[in-house]
Scaffold this motif. Sequence first.
Motif, PDB file in Angstrom:
ATOM      1  N   GLY A 156       0.207   6.469  -5.807  1.00 17.55           N
ATOM      2  CA  GLY A 156       0.606   5.088  -6.092  1.00 17.55           C
ATOM      3  C   GLY A 156       0.389   4.853  -7.572  1.00 17.55           C
ATOM      4  N   ILE A 157       0.797   3.708  -8.059  1.00 14.54           N
ATOM      5  CA  ILE A 157       0.604   3.427  -9.497  1.00 14.54           C
ATOM      6  C   ILE A 157       0.316   1.942  -9.678  1.00 14.54           C
ATOM      7  CG2 ILE A 157       3.040   2.986 -10.094  1.00 14.54           C
ATOM      8  CD1 ILE A 157       2.528   4.823 -12.619  1.00 14.54           C
ATOM      9  N   GLY A 158      -0.309   1.599 -10.803  1.00 16.41           N
ATOM     10  CA  GLY A 158      -0.640   0.187 -11.068  1.00 16.41           C
ATOM     11  C   GLY A 158      -1.572  -0.325  -9.980  1.00 16.41           C
ATOM     12  N   GLY A 159      -1.196  -1.447  -9.414  1.00 19.47           N
ATOM     13  CA  GLY A 159      -2.034  -2.057  -8.388  1.00 19.47           C
ATOM     14  C   GLY A 159      -2.167  -1.212  -7.135  1.00 19.47           C
ATOM     15  N   SER A 210       2.689   1.911  -2.016  1.00 18.88           N
ATOM     16  CA  SER A 210       3.648   1.207  -2.872  1.00 18.88           C
ATOM     17  C   SER A 210       4.100  -0.063  -2.172  1.00 18.88           C
ATOM     18  CB  SER A 210       4.862   2.096  -3.173  1.00 18.88           C
ATOM     19  OG  SER A 210       5.806   1.375  -3.937  1.00 18.88           O
ATOM     20  N   LYS A 211       3.828  -1.166  -2.806  1.00 13.87           N
ATOM     21  CA  LYS A 211       4.223  -2.450  -2.222  1.00 13.87           C
ATOM     22  C   LYS A 211       5.731  -2.462  -1.963  1.00 13.87           C
ATOM     23  CE  LYS A 211       4.315  -7.361  -3.263  1.00 13.87           C
ATOM     24  NZ  LYS A 211       3.863  -8.467  -4.110  1.00 13.87           N
ATOM     25  N   THR A 212       6.490  -2.079  -2.975  1.00 18.73           N
ATOM     26  CA  THR A 212       7.952  -2.149  -2.863  1.00 18.73           C
ATOM     27  C   THR A 212       8.553  -0.888  -2.238  1.00 18.73           C
ATOM     28  OG1 THR A 212       8.059  -1.208  -5.068  1.00 18.73           O
ATOM     29  CG2 THR A 212       8.193  -3.610  -4.903  1.00 18.73           C
ATOM     30  N   PHE A 213       7.854   0.216  -2.358  1.00 23.41           N
ATOM     31  CA  PHE A 213       8.337   1.546  -1.978  1.00 23.41           C
ATOM     32  C   PHE A 213       9.613   1.921  -2.727  1.00 23.41           C
ATOM     33  CE2 PHE A 213       7.925   5.212   0.842  1.00 23.41           C
ATOM     34  CZ  PHE A 213       6.557   5.209   1.022  1.00 23.41           C
ATOM     35  N   THR A 214       9.749   1.368  -3.925  1.00 22.77           N
ATOM     36  CA  THR A 214      10.889   1.738  -4.770  1.00 22.77           C
ATOM     37  C   THR A 214      10.414   2.206  -6.148  1.00 22.77           C
ATOM     38  OG1 THR A 214      11.079  -0.531  -5.549  1.00 22.77           O
ATOM     39  CG2 THR A 214      12.483   0.077  -3.703  1.00 22.77           C
ATOM     40  N   THR A 215       9.117   2.145  -6.402  1.00 27.42           N
ATOM     41  CA  THR A 215       8.617   2.475  -7.735  1.00 27.42           C
ATOM     42  C   THR A 215       8.874   3.955  -8.023  1.00 27.42           C
ATOM     43  OG1 THR A 215       6.970   0.761  -7.492  1.00 27.42           O
ATOM     44  CG2 THR A 215       6.561   2.383  -9.225  1.00 27.42           C
ATOM     45  N   ILE A 216       9.593   4.197  -9.116  1.00 23.89           N
ATOM     46  CA  ILE A 216      10.131   5.543  -9.371  1.00 23.89           C
ATOM     47  C   ILE A 216       9.034   6.603  -9.450  1.00 23.89           C
ATOM     48  CG2 ILE A 216      10.270   5.234 -11.883  1.00 23.89           C
ATOM     49  CD1 ILE A 216      13.168   6.750 -10.203  1.00 23.89           C
ATOM     50  N   GLU A 217       7.917   6.265 -10.105  1.00 22.88           N
ATOM     51  CA  GLU A 217       6.831   7.250 -10.243  1.00 22.88           C
ATOM     52  C   GLU A 217       6.317   7.655  -8.861  1.00 22.88           C
ATOM     53  OE1 GLU A 217       7.062   4.394 -11.892  1.00 22.88           O
ATOM     54  OE2 GLU A 217       6.293   4.575 -13.942  1.00 22.88           O
ATOM     55  N   THR A 218       6.092   6.656  -8.028  1.00 27.95           N
ATOM     56  CA  THR A 218       5.477   6.920  -6.723  1.00 27.95           C
ATOM     57  C   THR A 218       6.436   7.673  -5.809  1.00 27.95           C
ATOM     58  OG1 THR A 218       4.095   4.988  -6.990  1.00 27.95           O
ATOM     59  CG2 THR A 218       4.402   5.779  -4.726  1.00 27.95           C
ATOM     60  N   ILE A 219       7.689   7.264  -5.801  1.00 25.41           N
ATOM     61  CA  ILE A 219       8.640   7.920  -4.900  1.00 25.41           C
ATOM     62  C   ILE A 219       8.887   9.366  -5.374  1.00 25.41           C
ATOM     63  CG2 ILE A 219      10.986   7.808  -3.926  1.00 25.41           C
ATOM     64  CD1 ILE A 219       8.825   5.641  -2.991  1.00 25.41           C
ATOM     65  N   GLY A 272      -0.040 -10.031  -4.502  1.00 32.49           N
ATOM     66  CA  GLY A 272       0.454  -9.425  -5.744  1.00 32.49           C
ATOM     67  C   GLY A 272      -0.085  -8.005  -5.878  1.00 32.49           C
ATOM     68  N   GLY A 273       0.685  -7.126  -6.561  1.00 35.26           N
ATOM     69  CA  GLY A 273       0.265  -5.728  -6.703  1.00 35.26           C
ATOM     70  C   GLY A 273      -1.153  -5.587  -7.228  1.00 35.26           C
ATOM     71  N   ARG A 274      -1.458  -6.305  -8.302  1.00 32.16           N
ATOM     72  CA  ARG A 274      -2.793  -6.160  -8.914  1.00 32.16           C
ATOM     73  C   ARG A 274      -3.870  -6.902  -8.137  1.00 32.16           C
ATOM     74  NH1 ARG A 274       0.924  -8.651 -11.773  1.00 32.16           N
ATOM     75  NH2 ARG A 274       0.722 -10.844 -12.359  1.00 32.16           N
ATOM     76  N   GLY A 509       7.532  -8.697 -17.638  1.00 34.68           N
ATOM     77  CA  GLY A 509       7.454  -7.865 -18.846  1.00 34.68           C
ATOM     78  C   GLY A 509       7.472  -6.372 -18.552  1.00 34.68           C
ATOM     79  N   VAL A 510       7.195  -5.988 -17.316  1.00 37.27           N
ATOM     80  CA  VAL A 510       7.164  -4.566 -16.996  1.00 37.27           C
ATOM     81  C   VAL A 510       8.573  -4.040 -16.710  1.00 37.27           C
ATOM     82  CG1 VAL A 510       6.013  -2.859 -15.530  1.00 37.27           C
ATOM     83  CG2 VAL A 510       4.924  -5.044 -15.935  1.00 37.27           C
ATOM     84  N   GLU A 511       9.465  -4.969 -16.425  1.00 36.53           N
ATOM     85  CA  GLU A 511      10.782  -4.575 -15.913  1.00 36.53           C
ATOM     86  C   GLU A 511      11.663  -3.856 -16.935  1.00 36.53           C
ATOM     87  OE1 GLU A 511      11.534  -4.648 -12.756  1.00 36.53           O
ATOM     88  OE2 GLU A 511       9.522  -5.450 -12.493  1.00 36.53           O
TER      89      GLU A 511
HETATM   90  O1  F6P Z   1       3.881  -2.119 -13.160  1.00 34.74           O
HETATM   91  C1  F6P Z   1       4.490  -3.119 -12.427  1.00 34.74           C
HETATM   92  C2  F6P Z   1       4.098  -3.078 -11.016  1.00 34.74           C
HETATM   93  O2  F6P Z   1       5.015  -3.861 -10.366  1.00 34.74           O
HETATM   94  C3  F6P Z   1       2.664  -3.559 -10.747  1.00 34.74           C
HETATM   95  O3  F6P Z   1       2.554  -4.921 -10.715  1.00 34.74           O
HETATM   96  C4  F6P Z   1       2.407  -2.896  -9.447  1.00 34.74           C
HETATM   97  O4  F6P Z   1       1.051  -2.911  -9.134  1.00 34.74           O
HETATM   98  C5  F6P Z   1       2.953  -1.526  -9.718  1.00 34.74           C
HETATM   99  O5  F6P Z   1       4.134  -1.763 -10.468  1.00 34.74           O
HETATM  100  C6  F6P Z   1       3.254  -0.686  -8.510  1.00 34.74           C
HETATM  101  O6  F6P Z   1       4.192  -1.284  -7.680  1.00 34.74           O
HETATM  102  P1  F6P Z   1       4.423  -0.807  -6.195  1.00 34.74           P
HETATM  103  O7  F6P Z   1       3.141  -1.015  -5.436  1.00 34.74           O
HETATM  104  O8  F6P Z   1       5.545  -1.634  -5.661  1.00 34.74           O
HETATM  105  O9  F6P Z   1       4.781   0.650  -6.220  1.00 34.74           O
END
Ligand code: F6P
Length: 550
Positions: A156-159, A210-219, A272-274, A509-511
């Motif tokens: 996972g990444i970030g939060g 992954s909250k969204t399950f779309t975050t490129i690093e995590t997937i 929220g993620g964080r 701002g992360v987008e």
């Molecule tokens: O970096 C932006 C962000 O949306 C954070 O707020 C979040 O914690 C992180 O990416 C990871 O997001 P996700 O849990 O959806 O993979």
Amino acid sequence: MNAESRTRLNQTPEWTALAEHREEFAEAHLRELFERNPGRGAAYTLQVGDLHVDYSKHLVTDETLRLLRELAAATDVAGLRDAMFRGERINVTEDRAVLHTALRAPRDAVVEVDGENVVPAVHAVLDKMSGFSERVRSGEWTGHTGRRIKNVVNIGIGGSDLGPAMAYEVLRSFTDRDLTVRFVSNVDGADLHEAVRDLDPAETLFVIASKTFTTIETITNATSARDWLLTELKAGQEAVAQHFVALSTNAEKVADFGIDTANMFEFWDWVGGRYSFDSAIGLSLMLAIGPERFRELLDGFHLVDEHFRTAPAESNVPLLLGLLGVWYGNFFDAQSHAVLPYSHYLSKFTAYLQQLDMESNGKSVDRDGNPVEWQTGPVVWGTPGTNGQHAYYQLIHQGTKVIPADFIGFAEPVAELSDGLKAQHDLLMANFFAQTQALAFGKTAEEVRAEGVPEELVPHKTFAGNHPTTTILARELTPSVLGQLIALYEHKVFVQGAIWHIDSFDQWGVELGKVLAKRVEPALTEGADVPGLDESTKALVNRYRALRGR
Ligand code: F6P
């Protein structure tokens, strides 16, 4: 005061009063504040749960605190706080409720979102997490080949990384030492490589967070982990079920990835993620410390939630810490805030707070979309003492910047240490107390001269002091105390966002960086002519391709 009628913060009489009051501190020194009020060291302290909070070494008087509380009242911090706890959609730009506090509410609490009590769902997921953790910890849950799970890799990444990764370090002495738990976040393949290179796939469980399950690093990392597992096990897709679980709000994407949604631990868009580490995102930590310790952690959070919700302004610790940050950031031009834990186990704590604070309050437009005319969130930084003392404390002591700092320490060393290592704890804490003393009171030129220092060296050996610090002291570092500490900072960040009138719960701002990375990638891989690439970046991409022989 509601959004429509809200006076610009810097035009309120309360702000003006603070700006005028600030002038009185042009010459003030902490030495003098303590001389004037010798009882200050005892009086300027508060207690919340297990946390003793000493704010006597701050450039404040009773009058300062009164004026700061008036600013909090004028900006209706308490109103926004109550709206948050009630489940109102205070994340205005995403039109979402902000209810991380519901994640740690007791089973019988009632917290409603759109008329529905969310607490039963929270506890249903916690129960599911507990059952799963027990099965993995006991060996009942096995891998595809029937072997017991001995390794957990959280991807996972970030939060979805920083919280469990930080807490795993903090609570190491509470973990099952037979279970290896690792955290992979970076899309740099080296991260996953190092995490799995010595692991037996038959004994490894991947937790895809992954909250969204779309975050490129995590997937990307999850896909590589799946390839690694299936290749090493010489198994087909059917092996995934025993080796992959998901923590997410997005069941559809989880299923698309090939994870059985029965092995998905859910959370909700009002987390929220964080702010998600005490949701299902905490599963890797629960696997490591067990469900009971995890509950103690949640109870620690809840204790501070209740304090923040109900304590009067005069004794409300998150409110006080938030106001002190506003005092320095907005009236002393402090640009950063150091968090300096005197515990090796808190080595990732400040990195966790960086996301919490900087992603929340790194904003330059207010909740109504107007540019702010005042400083918002600080740069948060720091590493554990005593290491920092031999690296960057010089700048805090004798540099030119105002750097308020939090010192966090514990009376007891961690129980697991040998008696010999426990004996080192007094030395650690002697440094802890000595640093805040030196920062506050410094060393005058007269004191330096009295030591016989040659006159030409006196200016160099003089310490101006007057550097503000908060000391947070607890008896020992337990799961509950960790929960208390995190909630304290969460609500501090909330207070500041409320005063600055910004949305602390979005992260637009992360987008841009994410979108541009996707656009640039084909230029790197295929040499594609990517429209909209500026001349500097184009030249750099060409250099990169040449270096890679493309
Ligand atoms: O970096 C932006 C962000 O949306 C954070 O707020 C979040 O914690 C992180 O990416 C990871 O997001 P996700 O849990 O959806 O993979």
